[in-house]
Design a protein around this motif. Structure first.
Motif, PDB file in Angstrom:
ATOM      1  N   MET A 132      89.393  21.632  89.370  1.00  0.00           N
ATOM      2  CA  MET A 132      90.546  21.089  88.652  1.00  0.00           C
ATOM      3  C   MET A 132      91.444  22.222  88.170  1.00  0.00           C
ATOM      4  SD  MET A 132      91.893  18.235  87.775  1.00  0.00           S
ATOM      5  CE  MET A 132      93.025  17.539  86.602  1.00  0.00           C
ATOM      6  N   TRP A 133      90.846  23.295  87.601  1.00  0.00           N
ATOM      7  CA  TRP A 133      91.644  24.436  87.142  1.00  0.00           C
ATOM      8  C   TRP A 133      92.332  25.120  88.318  1.00  0.00           C
ATOM      9  CZ3 TRP A 133      93.763  25.118  82.842  1.00  0.00           C
ATOM     10  CH2 TRP A 133      93.149  24.728  81.647  1.00  0.00           C
ATOM     11  N   ARG A 134      91.617  25.266  89.412  1.00  0.00           N
ATOM     12  CA  ARG A 134      92.209  25.861  90.614  1.00  0.00           C
ATOM     13  C   ARG A 134      93.407  25.025  91.049  1.00  0.00           C
ATOM     14  NH1 ARG A 134      91.194  24.440  95.834  1.00  0.00           N
ATOM     15  NH2 ARG A 134      91.942  25.903  97.377  1.00  0.00           N
ATOM     16  N   GLY A 135      93.224  23.724  91.066  1.00  0.00           N
ATOM     17  CA  GLY A 135      94.307  22.826  91.450  1.00  0.00           C
ATOM     18  C   GLY A 135      95.488  22.921  90.503  1.00  0.00           C
ATOM     19  N   PHE A 136      95.227  23.011  89.192  1.00  0.00           N
ATOM     20  CA  PHE A 136      96.308  23.102  88.213  1.00  0.00           C
ATOM     21  C   PHE A 136      97.116  24.384  88.403  1.00  0.00           C
ATOM     22  CE2 PHE A 136      98.015  24.448  84.110  1.00  0.00           C
ATOM     23  CZ  PHE A 136      98.800  23.345  83.811  1.00  0.00           C
ATOM     24  N   ILE A 137      96.417  25.491  88.570  1.00  0.00           N
ATOM     25  CA  ILE A 137      97.093  26.779  88.734  1.00  0.00           C
ATOM     26  C   ILE A 137      97.918  26.790  90.021  1.00  0.00           C
ATOM     27  CG2 ILE A 137      96.709  29.251  89.146  1.00  0.00           C
ATOM     28  CD1 ILE A 137      94.292  28.961  87.182  1.00  0.00           C
ATOM     29  N   LEU A 138      97.338  26.309  91.121  1.00  0.00           N
ATOM     30  CA  LEU A 138      98.079  26.264  92.383  1.00  0.00           C
ATOM     31  C   LEU A 138      99.268  25.313  92.299  1.00  0.00           C
ATOM     32  CD1 LEU A 138      95.140  26.274  94.964  1.00  0.00           C
ATOM     33  CD2 LEU A 138      96.792  28.102  94.551  1.00  0.00           C
ATOM     34  N   THR A 139      99.084  24.187  91.619  1.00  0.00           N
ATOM     35  CA  THR A 139     100.175  23.216  91.473  1.00  0.00           C
ATOM     36  C   THR A 139     101.343  23.833  90.726  1.00  0.00           C
ATOM     37  OG1 THR A 139      98.654  21.340  91.533  1.00  0.00           O
ATOM     38  CG2 THR A 139     100.799  20.960  90.518  1.00  0.00           C
ATOM     39  N   MET A 140     101.077  24.502  89.625  1.00  0.00           N
ATOM     40  CA  MET A 140     102.150  25.096  88.839  1.00  0.00           C
ATOM     41  C   MET A 140     102.771  26.308  89.538  1.00  0.00           C
ATOM     42  SD  MET A 140     102.604  23.188  86.366  1.00  0.00           S
ATOM     43  CE  MET A 140     101.770  21.638  86.363  1.00  0.00           C
ATOM     44  N   ALA A 141     101.977  27.044  90.282  1.00  0.00           N
ATOM     45  CA  ALA A 141     102.508  28.226  90.968  1.00  0.00           C
ATOM     46  C   ALA A 141     103.388  27.840  92.153  1.00  0.00           C
ATOM     47  CB  ALA A 141     101.357  29.115  91.440  1.00  0.00           C
ATOM     48  N   LYS A 142     102.966  26.821  92.909  1.00  0.00           N
ATOM     49  CA  LYS A 142     103.706  26.435  94.116  1.00  0.00           C
ATOM     50  C   LYS A 142     104.624  25.229  93.899  1.00  0.00           C
ATOM     51  CE  LYS A 142     100.222  28.253  97.229  1.00  0.00           C
ATOM     52  NZ  LYS A 142      99.333  27.966  98.348  1.00  0.00           N
TER      53      LYS A 142
END
Length: 118
Positions: free
Chosen positions: A6-16
């Motif tokens: 979930m954290w990986r997804g959140f970081i990637l979502t906000m970055a991309k």
């Protein structure tokens, strides 16, 4: 394991600024990421329309504070979230300060990052 994804997804979502398609999450978690992305896009779009000339491409959890101030902020506002994105102490990029409650004690940590030109 689910929390890490979930954290990986959140970081990637906000970055991309898009929800990654390769995440192994439940539909409810994907929906949460989509809602967080929608809210972040609204925040960025709204800030541009207020008349500001330069909007930094940082999510709403970014604060211009030192590491010590970020730790105090996380301690005082434990119910308000567990992540603070702040300027990097190494002169460029950014750092992430985290706070996680395990049993009776709180664990704090930090990570460094840098912006990659597109």
């Amino acid at each position: 394991m689910q929390a890490q994804e979930m954290w990986r997804g959140f970081i990637l979502t906000m970055a991309k600024m898009e929800v990654p398609t390769d995440l192994e999450l439940l539909p409810g978690h994907i929906f949460q990421l989509s809602e967080a992305l929608r809210q972040e896009k609204e925040n960025r779009w709204g800030a541009r329309n207020v008349g500001t000339t330069a909007v930094p491409p940082m999510p709403s959890c970014f604060f211009d504070v030192s590491r010590a101030e970020a730790e105090r902020l996380l301690e005082r506002n434990a119910g308000g979230g567990s992540v603070v994105l702040r300027p990097g102490g190494h002169g460029q990029g950014f750092s992430v300060s985290t706070r996680q409650r395990c049993s009776a004690e709180a664990l704090q940590g930090g990570q460094r990052g840098r912006r990659v030109p597109r």
